[in-house]
Design an enzyme around this catalytic site. Structure first.
Site, PDB file in Angstrom:
ATOM      1  N   GLY A 104       2.438   4.631   1.032  1.00 28.48           N
ATOM      2  CA  GLY A 104       3.025   5.020   2.523  1.00 28.48           C
ATOM      3  C   GLY A 104       3.194   4.344   3.200  1.00 28.48           C
ATOM      4  N   ARG A 105       3.770   2.640   2.962  1.00 26.55           N
ATOM      5  CA  ARG A 105       3.372   1.547   3.765  1.00 26.55           C
ATOM      6  C   ARG A 105       2.601   1.212   4.627  1.00 26.55           C
ATOM      7  NH1 ARG A 105       8.221  -0.954   3.253  1.00 26.55           N
ATOM      8  NH2 ARG A 105       7.848  -2.039   4.885  1.00 26.55           N
ATOM      9  N   LEU A 106       0.796   2.033   3.917  1.00 28.93           N
ATOM     10  CA  LEU A 106      -0.272   1.295   4.274  1.00 28.93           C
ATOM     11  C   LEU A 106      -0.983   0.104   3.491  1.00 28.93           C
ATOM     12  CD1 LEU A 106      -1.721   5.181   4.804  1.00 28.93           C
ATOM     13  CD2 LEU A 106      -1.030   3.365   6.974  1.00 28.93           C
ATOM     14  N   HIS A 107       0.006  -1.083   3.720  1.00 27.84           N
ATOM     15  CA  HIS A 107      -0.203  -2.285   3.483  1.00 27.84           C
ATOM     16  C   HIS A 107      -1.833  -3.534   4.058  1.00 27.84           C
ATOM     17  CE1 HIS A 107       4.410  -1.491   2.385  1.00 27.84           C
ATOM     18  NE2 HIS A 107       4.167  -2.551   3.991  1.00 27.84           N
ATOM     19  N   GLY A 123       1.236  -0.967   0.151  1.00 22.49           N
ATOM     20  CA  GLY A 123       0.186  -0.092  -0.167  1.00 22.49           C
ATOM     21  C   GLY A 123       1.037   1.265   0.103  1.00 22.49           C
TER      22      GLY A 123
END
Length: 198
Positions: A176-179, A174
């Protein structure tokens, strides 16, 4: 597979097959390559890459030398884990469960589907043991080629295994590392699904 399908999936094996189809189409080399982690009875882990050759109702199937480090560890500790990482697709699947041997007929069928050189290599290799030189291995393959001009018998130590999944986690990259992470845990005959923090 788009985000909606990932969020609404109820069967992890169906979802895995869809992701594997995408990997076959999008990964240049060995989309079926998977890190397999095993451990000693004391819990000392080791990991290596293997090829997952089939997914069926039993689980994730692979083949190896039963006298190798992984084979020896699986003989005394059947708990194992796999991790598929398809970097170009920005996806990962983690699987854990127990491993059992496949019937000999399965191992025979797959062994004889491989190239002749791969079969000879499997017979020649004392996997994970010390090898004095590459020449020794090449010489052994040449000797076996003379010994078996026709069909090469599958050695007893070359076996098939199946990892029966108890947990399957899907990870999708995801911004911004909002996986996105979804964990399926076996629940009787079905699966329980939860979303995890990245």
């Amino acid at each position: 597979m788009d985000q909606i399908e990932l969020e609404t999936a109820v069967d992890p094996l169906t979802l895995f097959r869809a992701w594997m189809k995408d990997a076959v189409a999008g990964e240049v080399n060995d989309p079926d390559a998977v890190a397999l982690a095993t451990a000693t009875p004391d819990g000392v882990p080791s990991a290596r890459m293997v090829l997952m050759k089939r997914l069926d109702e039993r689980g994730f199937c692979f083949y190896t030398n039963a006298e190798s480090q992984k084979g020896s560890e699986l003989a005394v500790n059947s708990h194992a884990a796999m991790c598929f990482h398809w970097k170009s697709l920005r996806r990962q699947v983690r699987i854990s469960g127990t491993v059992a041997e496949l019937p000999g007929a399965d191992a025979d069928a797959y062994f004889h589907s491989r190239s002749r050189l791969s079969q000879l290599g499997a017979v020649a290799s004392q996997q994970s043991r010390v090898l004095a030189s590459r020449e020794m291995l090449v010489d052994r393959v040449q000797e076996l080629e003379q010994e078996f001009p026709g069909e090469i018998p599958r050695p007893d130590y070359w076996r098939g295994y199946v990892l029966r999944p108890e947990r399957i986690e899907f990870w999708k990259d995801g911004e911004g590392r909002l996986h996105d992470r979804f964990l399926f845990s076996r629940n009787g005959d079905g699966w329980r699904k939860v979303r995890l923090f990245p």
